[in-house]
Design a protein around this motif. Structure first.
Motif, PDB file in Angstrom:
ATOM      1  N   SER A 172     -20.950   6.946 -11.568  1.00  0.00           N
ATOM      2  CA  SER A 172     -20.601   6.070 -10.557  1.00  0.00           C
ATOM      3  C   SER A 172     -20.743   6.927  -9.329  1.00  0.00           C
ATOM      4  O   SER A 172     -20.509   6.311  -8.045  1.00  0.00           O
ATOM      5  N   GLY A 173     -21.036   8.110  -9.057  1.00  0.00           N
ATOM      6  CA  GLY A 173     -21.124   8.946  -8.016  1.00  0.00           C
ATOM      7  C   GLY A 173     -19.802   9.595  -7.733  1.00  0.00           C
ATOM      8  O   GLY A 173     -19.280  10.364  -8.233  1.00  0.00           O
ATOM      9  N   ALA A 174     -19.239   9.251  -6.417  1.00  0.00           N
ATOM     10  CA  ALA A 174     -17.938   9.932  -6.020  1.00  0.00           C
ATOM     11  C   ALA A 174     -16.911   9.814  -7.131  1.00  0.00           C
ATOM     12  O   ALA A 174     -16.756   8.459  -7.710  1.00  0.00           O
ATOM     13  N   PRO A 175     -15.857  10.654  -7.421  1.00  0.00           N
ATOM     14  CA  PRO A 175     -14.628  10.437  -8.149  1.00  0.00           C
ATOM     15  C   PRO A 175     -13.751   9.409  -7.601  1.00  0.00           C
ATOM     16  O   PRO A 175     -13.816   9.116  -6.507  1.00  0.00           O
ATOM     17  N   GLN A 176     -13.066   8.697  -8.568  1.00  0.00           N
ATOM     18  CA  GLN A 176     -12.335   7.578  -8.186  1.00  0.00           C
ATOM     19  C   GLN A 176     -10.984   8.120  -8.563  1.00  0.00           C
ATOM     20  O   GLN A 176     -10.551   8.660  -9.380  1.00  0.00           O
ATOM     21  N   PRO A 177     -10.032   7.874  -7.600  1.00  0.00           N
ATOM     22  CA  PRO A 177      -8.534   8.263  -7.783  1.00  0.00           C
ATOM     23  C   PRO A 177      -7.969   7.528  -8.945  1.00  0.00           C
ATOM     24  O   PRO A 177      -8.088   6.492  -9.165  1.00  0.00           O
ATOM     25  N   LEU A 178      -7.229   8.303  -9.638  1.00  0.00           N
ATOM     26  CA  LEU A 178      -6.481   7.763 -10.801  1.00  0.00           C
ATOM     27  C   LEU A 178      -5.053   7.748 -10.439  1.00  0.00           C
ATOM     28  O   LEU A 178      -4.579   8.328  -9.638  1.00  0.00           O
ATOM     29  N   PRO A 179      -4.425   6.780 -11.612  1.00  0.00           N
ATOM     30  CA  PRO A 179      -2.994   6.919 -11.152  1.00  0.00           C
ATOM     31  C   PRO A 179      -2.426   8.451 -11.251  1.00  0.00           C
ATOM     32  O   PRO A 179      -2.506   9.102 -12.067  1.00  0.00           O
ATOM     33  N   GLY A 180      -1.648   8.829 -10.292  1.00  0.00           N
ATOM     34  CA  GLY A 180      -1.093  10.173 -10.218  1.00  0.00           C
ATOM     35  C   GLY A 180      -1.729  11.020  -9.030  1.00  0.00           C
ATOM     36  O   GLY A 180      -1.608  11.964  -8.746  1.00  0.00           O
ATOM     37  N   SER A 181      -3.052  10.164  -8.640  1.00  0.00           N
ATOM     38  CA  SER A 181      -3.832  10.920  -7.458  1.00  0.00           C
ATOM     39  C   SER A 181      -3.073  10.872  -6.267  1.00  0.00           C
ATOM     40  O   SER A 181      -2.360   9.808  -6.021  1.00  0.00           O
ATOM     41  N   LEU A 182      -3.503  11.806  -5.357  1.00  0.00           N
ATOM     42  CA  LEU A 182      -2.871  11.520  -4.006  1.00  0.00           C
ATOM     43  C   LEU A 182      -3.149  10.484  -3.272  1.00  0.00           C
ATOM     44  O   LEU A 182      -2.316   9.762  -2.458  1.00  0.00           O
ATOM     45  N   THR A 183      -4.411   9.986  -3.615  1.00  0.00           N
ATOM     46  CA  THR A 183      -5.010   8.718  -2.800  1.00  0.00           C
ATOM     47  C   THR A 183      -5.043   7.303  -3.656  1.00  0.00           C
ATOM     48  O   THR A 183      -5.644   6.496  -3.022  1.00  0.00           O
TER      49      THR A 183
ATOM     50  N   THR B 275      -6.949  13.135   7.336  1.00  0.00           N
ATOM     51  CA  THR B 275      -6.856  12.344   5.889  1.00  0.00           C
ATOM     52  C   THR B 275      -7.737  13.129   4.873  1.00  0.00           C
ATOM     53  O   THR B 275      -8.334  14.061   5.223  1.00  0.00           O
ATOM     54  N   LEU B 276      -7.221  12.844   3.651  1.00  0.00           N
ATOM     55  CA  LEU B 276      -7.648  13.682   2.476  1.00  0.00           C
ATOM     56  C   LEU B 276      -8.743  12.670   1.852  1.00  0.00           C
ATOM     57  O   LEU B 276      -8.576  11.595   1.614  1.00  0.00           O
ATOM     58  N   LYS B 277      -9.963  13.631   1.514  1.00  0.00           N
ATOM     59  CA  LYS B 277     -10.878  12.808   0.774  1.00  0.00           C
ATOM     60  C   LYS B 277     -11.185  13.736  -0.790  1.00  0.00           C
ATOM     61  O   LYS B 277     -11.469  14.749  -0.729  1.00  0.00           O
ATOM     62  N   LEU B 278     -11.099  12.718  -1.870  1.00  0.00           N
ATOM     63  CA  LEU B 278     -11.238  13.284  -3.071  1.00  0.00           C
ATOM     64  C   LEU B 278     -12.663  13.768  -3.348  1.00  0.00           C
ATOM     65  O   LEU B 278     -13.739  12.733  -3.177  1.00  0.00           O
ATOM     66  N   THR B 279     -13.076  14.848  -3.525  1.00  0.00           N
ATOM     67  CA  THR B 279     -14.391  15.477  -3.819  1.00  0.00           C
ATOM     68  C   THR B 279     -14.586  15.873  -5.135  1.00  0.00           C
ATOM     69  O   THR B 279     -15.957  15.745  -5.416  1.00  0.00           O
ATOM     70  N   SER B 280     -13.626  16.357  -5.981  1.00  0.00           N
ATOM     71  CA  SER B 280     -13.961  16.661  -7.332  1.00  0.00           C
ATOM     72  C   SER B 280     -12.703  16.205  -8.205  1.00  0.00           C
ATOM     73  O   SER B 280     -11.451  16.294  -7.668  1.00  0.00           O
ATOM     74  N   GLN B 281     -13.115  16.022  -9.466  1.00  0.00           N
ATOM     75  CA  GLN B 281     -11.982  15.522 -10.432  1.00  0.00           C
ATOM     76  C   GLN B 281     -12.461  16.089 -11.945  1.00  0.00           C
ATOM     77  O   GLN B 281     -13.592  15.828 -12.153  1.00  0.00           O
TER      78      GLN B 281
ATOM     79  N   PRO C 201     -11.844  15.629   9.509  1.00  0.00           N
ATOM     80  CA  PRO C 201     -11.515  15.707  10.857  1.00  0.00           C
ATOM     81  C   PRO C 201     -10.146  14.856  11.458  1.00  0.00           C
ATOM     82  O   PRO C 201      -9.446  15.365  12.264  1.00  0.00           O
ATOM     83  N   ASP C 202     -10.049  13.746  10.704  1.00  0.00           N
ATOM     84  CA  ASP C 202      -8.926  12.928  11.477  1.00  0.00           C
ATOM     85  C   ASP C 202      -7.708  13.391  10.616  1.00  0.00           C
ATOM     86  O   ASP C 202      -6.368  12.822  10.785  1.00  0.00           O
TER      87      ASP C 202
ATOM     88  N   GLY D 198      -4.661   3.939  -5.211  1.00  0.00           N
ATOM     89  CA  GLY D 198      -3.997   2.775  -4.463  1.00  0.00           C
ATOM     90  C   GLY D 198      -4.240   2.558  -3.182  1.00  0.00           C
ATOM     91  O   GLY D 198      -3.462   1.840  -2.465  1.00  0.00           O
ATOM     92  N   GLY D 199      -5.374   3.387  -2.355  1.00  0.00           N
ATOM     93  CA  GLY D 199      -5.615   3.043  -1.206  1.00  0.00           C
ATOM     94  C   GLY D 199      -4.444   3.830  -0.133  1.00  0.00           C
ATOM     95  O   GLY D 199      -4.648   3.683   0.977  1.00  0.00           O
ATOM     96  N   LYS D 200      -3.592   4.765  -0.872  1.00  0.00           N
ATOM     97  CA  LYS D 200      -2.643   5.574  -0.025  1.00  0.00           C
ATOM     98  C   LYS D 200      -3.611   6.641   0.905  1.00  0.00           C
ATOM     99  O   LYS D 200      -4.653   6.998   0.502  1.00  0.00           O
ATOM    100  N   VAL D 201      -3.131   6.596   2.207  1.00  0.00           N
ATOM    101  CA  VAL D 201      -3.685   7.350   3.098  1.00  0.00           C
ATOM    102  C   VAL D 201      -2.695   8.513   3.471  1.00  0.00           C
ATOM    103  O   VAL D 201      -1.566   8.403   3.855  1.00  0.00           O
ATOM    104  N   ILE D 202      -3.194   9.876   3.083  1.00  0.00           N
ATOM    105  CA  ILE D 202      -2.314  10.875   3.346  1.00  0.00           C
ATOM    106  C   ILE D 202      -3.019  11.946   4.347  1.00  0.00           C
ATOM    107  O   ILE D 202      -3.959  12.155   4.399  1.00  0.00           O
ATOM    108  N   HIS D 203      -1.954  12.270   5.205  1.00  0.00           N
ATOM    109  CA  HIS D 203      -2.392  12.918   6.506  1.00  0.00           C
ATOM    110  C   HIS D 203      -1.833  14.330   6.173  1.00  0.00           C
ATOM    111  O   HIS D 203      -0.693  14.589   5.818  1.00  0.00           O
ATOM    112  N   SER D 204      -2.845  15.322   6.161  1.00  0.00           N
ATOM    113  CA  SER D 204      -2.532  16.745   5.881  1.00  0.00           C
ATOM    114  C   SER D 204      -2.146  17.571   7.285  1.00  0.00           C
ATOM    115  O   SER D 204      -2.850  17.267   8.071  1.00  0.00           O
ATOM    116  N   PRO D 205      -1.278  18.536   6.941  1.00  0.00           N
ATOM    117  CA  PRO D 205      -1.187  19.410   8.279  1.00  0.00           C
ATOM    118  C   PRO D 205      -2.017  20.415   8.270  1.00  0.00           C
ATOM    119  O   PRO D 205      -2.078  21.218   9.455  1.00  0.00           O
TER     120      PRO D 205
END
Length: 84
Positions: A19-30, A69-75, A66-67, A32-39
């Protein structure tokens, strides 16, 4: 017979994972559409692990955008008893 079942399982798993990019699973940081801002600075890779379905450990990598937020790149998944 057992080898045929294993081959069918891997063939179905390959079809499901194209399906291309990995999809968040229950337990992933993102999940359910959660937006996490990283320091951390943009471009930083953040590792996350959690216990998934059937006792498998899920290993994830996120890239700080750059903003901030976190982007899931591998799983990937593996047995819970393996250490990385």
């Amino acid at each position: 017979m057992r080898h045929a079942l294993i081959a069918v399982f891997f063939a179905l798993a390959a079809c499901a994972s194209n399906s291309g990019a990995p999809q968040p699973l229950p337990g992933s940081l993102t999940y359910g559409g959660k937006v996490i801002h990283s320091p951390y600075r943009p471009g930083t890779v953040v590792q996350h692990t959690f216990l998934g379905d059937f006792g498998y450990r899920v290993f994830e990598s996120y890239l700080v955008q750059p903003d901030g937020t976190l982007k899931l790149t591998s799983q990937s998944t593996g047995p819970d008893f393996l250490w990385r």
